[in-house]
Design a protein around this motif. Structure first.
Motif, PDB file in Angstrom:
ATOM      1  N   UNK A 123       0.818  -1.221   0.000  1.00 49.31           N
ATOM      2  CA  UNK A 123       0.000   0.000   0.000  1.00 49.31           C
ATOM      3  C   UNK A 123       0.847   1.265   0.000  1.00 49.31           C
ATOM      4  N   UNK A 124       2.057   1.160   0.530  1.00 50.62           N
ATOM      5  CA  UNK A 124       2.932   2.338   0.586  1.00 50.62           C
ATOM      6  C   UNK A 124       3.748   2.525  -0.700  1.00 50.62           C
ATOM      7  N   UNK A 125       3.705   1.553  -1.611  1.00 44.15           N
ATOM      8  CA  UNK A 125       4.502   1.636  -2.834  1.00 44.15           C
ATOM      9  C   UNK A 125       3.917   2.718  -3.758  1.00 44.15           C
ATOM     10  N   UNK A 126       4.745   3.580  -4.319  1.00 44.69           N
ATOM     11  CA  UNK A 126       4.239   4.673  -5.183  1.00 44.69           C
ATOM     12  C   UNK A 126       3.408   4.174  -6.357  1.00 44.69           C
ATOM     13  N   UNK A 147      -1.929   3.048  -9.144  1.00 43.72           N
ATOM     14  CA  UNK A 147      -2.882   2.050  -9.624  1.00 43.72           C
ATOM     15  C   UNK A 147      -4.220   2.123  -8.898  1.00 43.72           C
ATOM     16  N   UNK A 148      -4.173   2.479  -7.612  1.00 45.07           N
ATOM     17  CA  UNK A 148      -5.404   2.514  -6.822  1.00 45.07           C
ATOM     18  C   UNK A 148      -6.102   3.868  -6.864  1.00 45.07           C
ATOM     19  N   UNK A 149      -5.513   4.848  -7.593  1.00 43.81           N
ATOM     20  CA  UNK A 149      -6.145   6.166  -7.691  1.00 43.81           C
ATOM     21  C   UNK A 149      -7.453   6.059  -8.472  1.00 43.81           C
ATOM     22  N   UNK A 208       3.797  -0.796 -13.853  1.00 44.27           N
ATOM     23  CA  UNK A 208       3.540  -0.463 -12.441  1.00 44.27           C
ATOM     24  C   UNK A 208       3.258  -1.734 -11.638  1.00 44.27           C
ATOM     25  N   UNK A 209       2.486  -2.656 -12.201  1.00 39.95           N
ATOM     26  CA  UNK A 209       2.221  -3.931 -11.516  1.00 39.95           C
ATOM     27  C   UNK A 209       3.531  -4.694 -11.310  1.00 39.95           C
ATOM     28  N   UNK A 210       4.364  -4.694 -12.400  1.00 41.53           N
ATOM     29  CA  UNK A 210       5.661  -5.362 -12.323  1.00 41.53           C
ATOM     30  C   UNK A 210       6.497  -4.788 -11.190  1.00 41.53           C
ATOM     31  N   UNK A 211       6.489  -3.487 -11.059  1.00 42.41           N
ATOM     32  CA  UNK A 211       7.296  -2.826 -10.021  1.00 42.41           C
ATOM     33  C   UNK A 211       6.801  -3.161  -8.617  1.00 42.41           C
ATOM     34  N   UNK A 212       5.462  -3.215  -8.458  1.00 37.40           N
ATOM     35  CA  UNK A 212       4.903  -3.533  -7.137  1.00 37.40           C
ATOM     36  C   UNK A 212       5.323  -4.926  -6.707  1.00 37.40           C
ATOM     37  N   UNK A 213       5.177  -5.922  -7.583  1.00 31.59           N
ATOM     38  CA  UNK A 213       5.503  -7.296  -7.210  1.00 31.59           C
ATOM     39  C   UNK A 213       7.013  -7.495  -7.070  1.00 31.59           C
ATOM     40  N   UNK A 214       7.787  -6.757  -7.865  1.00 29.60           N
ATOM     41  CA  UNK A 214       9.245  -6.860  -7.747  1.00 29.60           C
ATOM     42  C   UNK A 214       9.736  -6.354  -6.405  1.00 29.60           C
ATOM     43  N   UNK A 215       9.017  -5.388  -5.820  1.00 28.20           N
ATOM     44  CA  UNK A 215       9.473  -4.773  -4.564  1.00 28.20           C
ATOM     45  C   UNK A 215       9.429  -5.736  -3.389  1.00 28.20           C
ATOM     46  N   UNK A 247      -6.569  -5.579  -6.433  1.00 31.80           N
ATOM     47  CA  UNK A 247      -7.488  -6.683  -6.157  1.00 31.80           C
ATOM     48  C   UNK A 247      -6.865  -7.700  -5.201  1.00 31.80           C
ATOM     49  N   UNK A 248      -5.580  -7.962  -5.411  1.00 31.40           N
ATOM     50  CA  UNK A 248      -4.906  -8.927  -4.537  1.00 31.40           C
ATOM     51  C   UNK A 248      -4.813  -8.396  -3.115  1.00 31.40           C
ATOM     52  N   UNK A 249      -4.459  -7.121  -2.971  1.00 28.80           N
ATOM     53  CA  UNK A 249      -4.348  -6.529  -1.629  1.00 28.80           C
ATOM     54  C   UNK A 249      -5.710  -6.491  -0.944  1.00 28.80           C
TER      55      UNK A 249
END
Length: 605
Positions: free
Chosen positions: A127-130, A135-137, A163-170, A264-266
């Motif tokens: 949730x804190x990832x930029x 994506x959730x805006x 952006x999805x790739x970056x979230x899961x990579x983090x 959706x996953x979160x």
């Protein structure tokens, strides 16, 4: 580098050389977790050759949280992994237990707390990832329509995938989205498994609580229906938990491409975490109830045993033993115990009736002596007079071998004649009211059981007699009867309220003193049970003082020119006061039961 062939063993380290699917079990139908790409390192934990044409292996990745089963080769015998030499690469890494750069203990379906902690950490990080914030805006209506029909610009779609790739990579210290999604997949699977474990827990609690249902314990502690409510709740929660578990999101093979939507996953992780917390808390509450039920049941068993140990029938059995001398203190003690409880009196009468014609002269003389003493009590006379055996007591033979036995026979005949004479005059009265008196005197209901326990502590310890619960209980019942007849005065109520306060003060003080002196004999469950009753007793004492003030104030208002003690309590005040007396009665019974158990556990001085 060696060919894997068929000599891979447990403990070997291998490298994936062709995409390999990780699943939760050794069967290909088990839950999908993720798909490893070439270059992933694995440690072989177990091997199974049951799958035709394949070799399945349970593996552990370099991340402690990511593990499962893969195929070592395909059905066409193409190998998916290769074995590495020991000196080729170090498998253990410092980041093995890290998620999002922080240490997270390995989680297990049997430990819901570890899963909740891991979920909270992962959810907070995502949730804190930029890119997640972007994506959730909220989207405009035109953007939502274009996205729904797949008409968004190529750049915007590519940007969203990036952006999805970056979230899961983090989530991975290697910035590997497959590894990150694998961690999320394990969390979702563990979340469901933890809920299914809770289903088993609720089922086990239902079975255990069902075995703990006990009428004596419910009666003694005035908790009728609690075990039944707990049983119903455990059964309902088991069904609800199972339904929720099978409705949770699980990782899907479609996650391979494109990357799943983090929002959706979160959301699924959040909802699952809340449900898991709810069911975990519910299981803890019911488990706590079960401990209390166990403590109550044990206390009820011990209280009944303690009551029987100091009962009139136990004392009578001791007195009638051969060689036991029957003196005046023993007769007096037996008289007090038998005449204080109708059920005990009936048991004593049954025993002595069977021994009226005993061939053993000393035993017969003891029985007649006890009967003669009990005739001073009205209830005892009614019991004896209602049984024909006591009206026709046979005489002992006067021809004995020595003077002592001859004298004993004479005394026995004298007592038998006196008992028959005194009971003959009582028989006519008993015959007129036999049905009513007989049924009352032989009552062995739950009320009788509580009455017996109420007298037990004062029999266990004579110092408790002046403020005994049995006297207070009788006073409460008498006042409640006067409330129903409308004859209760303020003086009656004040006296009983004072007695409740002092009796509770004495009982709680005795319990605390016993607990301190015999800490080794108080298990945690019984201590928890007792603490609850001590707290309830404090509330009753506080309420007793408040009620005393209300009674005095109401009497002053009703009759200001008369002494408040002479005022009759109105129905408006008597109803809630009667309800309070019922509460005090139930708490007093429970407190008295705990005192009985502690006195029974106390080592003799």
């Amino acid at each position: 580098m060696l060919s894997i062939m068929d000599h891979v063993q447990r403990g070997d380290v291998c490298r994936v050389i062709s995409p390999a699917t990780l699943r939760t079990g050794k069967f290909l139908t088990s839950q999908w977790i993720c798909e490893f790409q070439a270059g992933t390192l694995l440690e072989i934990l177990d091997i199974d050759s049951g799958e035709v044409g394949r070799r399945r292996a349970r593996v552990q990745t370099q991340l402690a949280h990511l593990h499962g089963w893969i195929s070592l080769r395909t059905a066409g015998l193409d190998y998916l992994v290769e074995k590495l030499d020991d000196d080729e690469l170090t498998f253990q890494i410092p980041e093995a237990t890290q998620i999002c750069g922080q240490y997270v203990p390995p989680f297990s379906s049997e430990d819901a707390g570890s899963i909740e902690a891991a979920l909270a950490h992962v959810i907070a990080h995502i949730k804190a990832h930029p890119d997640f914030l972007l994506l959730s805006a909220p989207q405009t209506l035109s953007e939502r329509i274009a996205h729904f029909w797949g008409r968004g610009s190529r750049n915007s779609l590519e940007q969203e995938l990036e952006q999805r790739h970056n979230v899961w990579s983090s989530l991975s210290f290697r910035q590997d989205p497959i590894e990150g999604l694998g961690i999320v997949a394990m969390l979702l699977i563990s979340q469901q498994a933890a809920m299914l474990e809770l289903v088993k827990t609720f089922g086990r609690l239902h079975e255990e609580i069902w075995c703990l249902e006990d009428t004596d314990a419910d009666t003694l502690f005035h908790v009728h229906g609690e075990t039944r409510q707990a049983l119903t709740l455990a059964k309902e929660l088991a069904k609800k938990c199972e339904s929720v578990a099978f409705g949770l999101m699980l990782p899907d093979i479609s996650w391979k491409r494109p990357w799943p939507d983090p929002t959706k996953v979160v959301d699924a992780l959040d909802r699952g975490k809340a449900k898991l917390q709810y069911f975990q808390d519910s299981a803890s509450r019911i488990s706590g109830q079960r401990r209390i039920f166990v403590a109550r049941l044990k206390a009820a068993v011990e209280a009944r045993a303690a009551t029987e140990a100091v009962s009139a029938i136990t004392l009578l059995s001791e007195v009638l033993k051969p060689g036991k001398r029957l003196d005046f203190p023993l007769v007096t003690e037996l008289y007090d115990r038998a005449t204080s409880d109708a059920s005990e009196l009936a048991q004593v009468a049954d025993t002595m009736e069977a021994l009226l014609d005993s061939p053993d002269l000393p035993t017969r003389l003891k029985v007649l002596t006890i009967i003669n003493e009990l005739l001073y009590d009205d209830s005892a006379r009614q019991v004896f007079a209602s049984r024909g055996s006591f009206l026709r007591i046979g005489h002992a033979s006067a021809e004995e071998t020595n003077m002592a036995l001859e004298l004993a026979a004479a005394n026995a005949n004298l007592l038998a004649s006196e008992i028959s004479r005194r009971l003959s005059s009582e028989a006519a009265i008993v015959q007129a009211v036999q049905a009513g008196c007989f049924s009352v005197l032989h009552q062995t209901s739950n009320a009788s059981w509580l009455t017996s326990v109420a007298r037990t502590p004062e029999r266990q310890d004579a110092q408790l007699e002046p403020l005994s619960w049995s006297r207070t209980r009788s006073a409460i019942c008498a006042l409640d009867a006067r409330f129903r007849s409308g004859t209760a005065s303020a003086a009656d109520a004040i006296s009983v309220l004072d007695q409740i306060y002092r009796s509770f003060e004495h009982a709680t003080g005795s319990i605390l003193k016993l607990q301190q002196s015999m800490d080794h004999a108080c298990d945690n469950d019984f201590r928890e049970l007792t603490e609850g009753f001590l707290l309830s007793a404090a509330h009753v004492q506080s309420s007793a003082l408040e009620w005393k003030c209300q009674v005095v104030d109401a009497a002053d208002v009703a009759a200001p020119d008369q002494p408040s003690s002479n005022s009759i309590i109105t129905q408006k005040l008597s109803r809630p006061l009667s309800k309070f007396l019922g509460r005090a009665n139930s708490v007093g019974d429970s407190l008295n039961a705990c005192l009985t158990v502690l006195l029974a556990r106390r080592e003799p001085a």
